[in-house]
Design an enzyme around this catalytic site. Structure first.
Site, PDB file in Angstrom:
ATOM      1  N   SER A  28       0.840  -1.206   0.000  1.00 40.80           N
ATOM      2  CA  SER A  28       0.000   0.000   0.000  1.00 40.80           C
ATOM      3  C   SER A  28       0.874   1.254   0.000  1.00 40.80           C
ATOM      4  O   SER A  28       0.606   2.216  -0.718  1.00 40.80           O
ATOM      5  CB  SER A  28      -0.897   0.025   1.237  1.00 40.80           C
ATOM      6  OG  SER A  28      -1.943  -0.887   1.089  1.00 40.80           O
ATOM      7  N   ARG A  32       1.544   4.188  -3.213  1.00 38.94           N
ATOM      8  CA  ARG A  32       1.363   5.626  -2.972  1.00 38.94           C
ATOM      9  C   ARG A  32       2.657   6.388  -3.189  1.00 38.94           C
ATOM     10  O   ARG A  32       2.662   7.500  -3.716  1.00 38.94           O
ATOM     11  CB  ARG A  32       0.839   5.832  -1.542  1.00 38.94           C
ATOM     12  CG  ARG A  32      -0.628   5.427  -1.403  1.00 38.94           C
ATOM     13  CD  ARG A  32      -0.958   5.039   0.011  1.00 38.94           C
ATOM     14  NE  ARG A  32      -2.376   4.794   0.209  1.00 38.94           N
ATOM     15  CZ  ARG A  32      -2.999   3.639  -0.083  1.00 38.94           C
ATOM     16  NH1 ARG A  32      -2.306   2.635  -0.611  1.00 38.94           N
ATOM     17  NH2 ARG A  32      -4.287   3.504   0.146  1.00 38.94           N
ATOM     18  N   GLY A 102      -6.198  -3.995  -7.950  1.00 41.95           N
ATOM     19  CA  GLY A 102      -7.308  -3.077  -7.693  1.00 41.95           C
ATOM     20  C   GLY A 102      -6.793  -1.720  -7.242  1.00 41.95           C
ATOM     21  O   GLY A 102      -7.344  -0.673  -7.606  1.00 41.95           O
ATOM     22  N   ARG A 130     -14.335  -6.570 -11.003  1.00 37.26           N
ATOM     23  CA  ARG A 130     -14.469  -5.850  -9.727  1.00 37.26           C
ATOM     24  C   ARG A 130     -15.122  -4.477  -9.943  1.00 37.26           C
ATOM     25  O   ARG A 130     -14.989  -3.877 -11.003  1.00 37.26           O
ATOM     26  CB  ARG A 130     -13.099  -5.740  -9.053  1.00 37.26           C
ATOM     27  CG  ARG A 130     -12.568  -7.125  -8.709  1.00 37.26           C
ATOM     28  CD  ARG A 130     -11.240  -7.064  -8.026  1.00 37.26           C
ATOM     29  NE  ARG A 130     -11.304  -6.364  -6.761  1.00 37.26           N
ATOM     30  CZ  ARG A 130     -10.236  -6.047  -6.045  1.00 37.26           C
ATOM     31  NH1 ARG A 130      -9.038  -6.374  -6.478  1.00 37.26           N
ATOM     32  NH2 ARG A 130     -10.373  -5.411  -4.900  1.00 37.26           N
ATOM     33  N   SER A 174     -13.329   2.669   2.289  1.00 38.48           N
ATOM     34  CA  SER A 174     -12.367   2.084   1.350  1.00 38.48           C
ATOM     35  C   SER A 174     -11.197   3.037   1.168  1.00 38.48           C
ATOM     36  O   SER A 174     -11.371   4.179   0.725  1.00 38.48           O
ATOM     37  CB  SER A 174     -13.051   1.823   0.002  1.00 38.48           C
ATOM     38  OG  SER A 174     -12.073   1.787  -1.033  1.00 38.48           O
ATOM     39  N   ASP A 327      -7.550  -7.138   4.795  1.00 42.55           N
ATOM     40  CA  ASP A 327      -6.756  -8.102   4.018  1.00 42.55           C
ATOM     41  C   ASP A 327      -6.289  -9.285   4.866  1.00 42.55           C
ATOM     42  O   ASP A 327      -5.827 -10.297   4.327  1.00 42.55           O
ATOM     43  CB  ASP A 327      -5.541  -7.409   3.380  1.00 42.55           C
ATOM     44  CG  ASP A 327      -5.967  -6.434   2.293  1.00 42.55           C
ATOM     45  OD1 ASP A 327      -7.092  -6.572   1.784  1.00 42.55           O
ATOM     46  OD2 ASP A 327      -5.180  -5.532   1.963  1.00 42.55           O
ATOM     47  N   LYS A 354     -13.417  -8.414  -3.446  1.00 41.91           N
ATOM     48  CA  LYS A 354     -11.951  -8.391  -3.523  1.00 41.91           C
ATOM     49  C   LYS A 354     -11.507  -9.190  -4.757  1.00 41.91           C
ATOM     50  O   LYS A 354     -12.298  -9.393  -5.653  1.00 41.91           O
ATOM     51  CB  LYS A 354     -11.342  -8.935  -2.218  1.00 41.91           C
ATOM     52  CG  LYS A 354     -11.597  -8.011  -1.026  1.00 41.91           C
ATOM     53  CD  LYS A 354     -10.849  -6.717  -1.186  1.00 41.91           C
ATOM     54  CE  LYS A 354     -11.164  -5.728  -0.086  1.00 41.91           C
ATOM     55  NZ  LYS A 354     -10.616  -4.404  -0.359  1.00 41.91           N
TER      56      LYS A 354
HETATM   57  C1  S3P Z   1      -5.789  -1.024  -0.167  1.00 46.49           C
HETATM   58  C2  S3P Z   1      -6.982  -0.899   0.460  1.00 46.49           C
HETATM   59  C3  S3P Z   1      -7.856  -2.030   0.771  1.00 46.49           C
HETATM   60  C4  S3P Z   1      -7.162  -3.369   0.615  1.00 46.49           C
HETATM   61  C5  S3P Z   1      -6.299  -3.433  -0.588  1.00 46.49           C
HETATM   62  C6  S3P Z   1      -5.253  -2.328  -0.578  1.00 46.49           C
HETATM   63  C7  S3P Z   1      -4.993   0.190  -0.405  1.00 46.49           C
HETATM   64  O1  S3P Z   1      -8.965  -1.948  -0.064  1.00 46.49           O
HETATM   65  O2  S3P Z   1      -8.092  -4.415   0.592  1.00 46.49           O
HETATM   66  O3  S3P Z   1      -5.627  -4.681  -0.634  1.00 46.49           O
HETATM   67  O4  S3P Z   1      -3.778   0.100  -0.637  1.00 46.49           O
HETATM   68  O5  S3P Z   1      -5.581   1.279  -0.358  1.00 46.49           O
HETATM   69  P1  S3P Z   1     -10.203  -0.992   0.320  1.00 46.49           P
HETATM   70  O6  S3P Z   1      -9.791  -0.124   1.476  1.00 46.49           O
HETATM   71  O7  S3P Z   1     -10.459  -0.186  -0.886  1.00 46.49           O
HETATM   72  O8  S3P Z   1     -11.292  -1.928   0.704  1.00 46.49           O
END
Ligand code: S3P
Length: 450
Positions: A28, A32, A102, A130, A174, A327, A354
């Site tokens: 994550s 970013r 995603g 998705r 989210s 997760d 997911k």
């Molecule tokens: C993530 C947020 C989560 C998570 C994904 C990574 C991120 O999804 O399930 O694996 O890096 O922002 P959501 O917060 O959109 O449900």
């Protein structure tokens, strides 16, 4: 590739000899960092332990940025990126393929909505099922023009627009949606405000603040558009270890009654609710050498699997806790199979959208393992048995990395050997998973072949 898992049939003997495993950089944070770093004029160096530790999802974001004209490169010991500035992205010459990621797709939607060019995002078969429309609809409030397929899925076409700053209440907690809006907000005129029903991971807010992107995040999150930030020319950003990958090894260490040390792991409280649940289950844990860099806490985590003397206790997870361990829920529910009594997760409808419908995938595989359970619309209750043996049965993970890793760990406690197919799926988030599991339990139990 396939894995042959030979279950641990002899009684488990606790071991206080620590096993040290270093996790891949937090996925994550890395997504970013690549995206926000691109919007600065700094040069970033991100040390890595090996090229092999970097997941396919992160590569998807790197390739997306490369196709937008950002110089980014991965070597054996670092990822290097040269920021192109707030208005430096270039129109891609082809559709951007987000593969299975995603996070790449959602963050790119936010980033690209306010550019001066048009773009198209695609993904693999799983990502193409998705939901994207719920984010497209929220971004539309900012004037974004994003066309999804009739089912609200990828491919999406983004017609870059001048965005307006608005106040948005997210329909679900989210972090991907929140981040997409904040990225769009960077290109909107004025102050964009985002509120979420309950808190989700806050890496974006922390990084935007650390990089001087004009963000406030007290109760609501506010981002000022077109703010120019100043950063040093050369930045070395040490990304802490990925907590969600660590959760798999932590669970394995608990079940195998081993002592595990994970150095330099991300300890951001919006990610670590899994540890609180482990404490409730009766697992002793400790963090040491905790520091903060770029506003992200990190430290060394010690799991005293060897000190578990009683059967694991069951747990309840509900509502507001869910985004803080979203997760980790597949592996947490796998652990629950080996606790003493009924554990329940509720308020986790997001698990159905997911990489696969994880509630359904978990329930089906657990039933095949011979577990008693109840699947509801937004959760599962499983009946745990502390000294349980699972039935050997084919593993169905649907290419979902987190289901694959959870079921692999469960297979260590089956009544006979099993072959698990298509294990390359682990590379989406944790390419070293099988190697680490092998280090934790031994060559006899985990064999990988083509
Ligand atoms: C993530 C947020 C989560 C998570 C994904 C990574 C991120 O999804 O399930 O694996 O890096 O922002 P959501 O917060 O959109 O449900």
């Amino acid at each position: 590739m396939v894995a042959r898992i030979t279950p641990i049939l002899q009684p488990i003997i606790a071991s206080s000899e620590p096993i040290v495993l270093r996790m891949p950089p937090d996925k994550s944070i890395l997504h970013r960092l690549l995206i926000l770093g691109s919007l600065t004029t700094s040069h970033f160096k991100v040390p890595i332990t090996s090229r092999n530790s970097i997941s396919d999802d992160v590569i998807a974001t790197m390739l997306a940025l490369e196709s937008l004209g950002v110089p980014v490169d991965i070597g054996e010991d670092s990822i290097e990126l040269q920021g192109v500035g707030r208005h430096g992205l270039r129109a891609p010459t082809h559709a951007i393929n987000c593969a299975n990621s995603g996070t790449t797709a959602r963050l790119m939607m936010g980033l690209l909505a306010g550019q001066e060019f048009n773009s198209v995002l695609t993904g693999d078969a799983s990502l193409s099922q998705r939901p994207m429309k719920r984010l497209a609809d929220v971004l539309a409030e900012m004037n974004a023009i994003i066309a999804t397929m009739p089912m609200g899925t990828l491919p999406v076409e983004i017609a870059g627009q001048h965005l307006r700053a608005v106040s948005i209440m997210l329909p679900v907690a989210s972090a991907q949606m929140k981040t997409a809006i904040l990225l769009a907000g960077l290109f909107a005129k004025g102050m964009t405000t985002v509120r979420e029903p309950t808190q989700s991971r806050d890496h974006t807010e922390r990084m935007m603040e650390a990089f001087g992107f004009g963000i406030e995040h007290e109760t609501a999150i506010r981002i000022r558009g077109n703010q120019v930030q100043e950063l040093e020319e050369e930045i070395v950003y040490e990304v802490p270890g990925d907590f969600s990958s660590a959760a798999f090894m932590i669970a394995a260490a608990v079940l195998l009654r081993k002592r595990l040390v994970i150095p330099g792991i991300c300890l951001n409280p919006s990610r670590t609710r899994f540890l609180d649940i482990l404490s409730i289950m009766g697992v002793e844990l400790e963090s040491e050498n905790v520091t903060e860099a770029w506003l992200e806490p990190r430290g060394d985590l010690i799991i005293y699997g060897d000190r578990i003397l009683e059967p694991l206790k069951p747990f309840q997870v509900e509502g507001e806790e869910v985004p803080l361990l979203i997760d980790e829920l597949p592996i947490l529910l796998t652990l629950a199979l080996f606790a003493d009594g009924e554990s329940t997760v509720s308020g986790a409808r997001e698990l159905r959208v997911k990489e696969s419908d994880r509630l359904h995938g978990l329930a089906s595989q657990f039933l095949a393992f011979g577990v008693e359970l109840e699947e509801t619309e937004d959760g599962i209750s499983v009946h745990g048995i502390s000294d349980r043996r699972l039935w050997s049965t084919p593993i169905v993970h649907e290419g979902d990395h987190r289901l694959l890793m959870s079921f692999t760990i469960a297979s260590l406690f089956a009544n006979s050997s099993m072959t698990i197919e298509k294990i390359d799926a682990a590379e989406v988030s944790y390419p070293e998973f099988f190697h680490h599991l092998w280090q934790l339990c031994g060559r006899m139990n985990v064999e990988v072949s083509e």
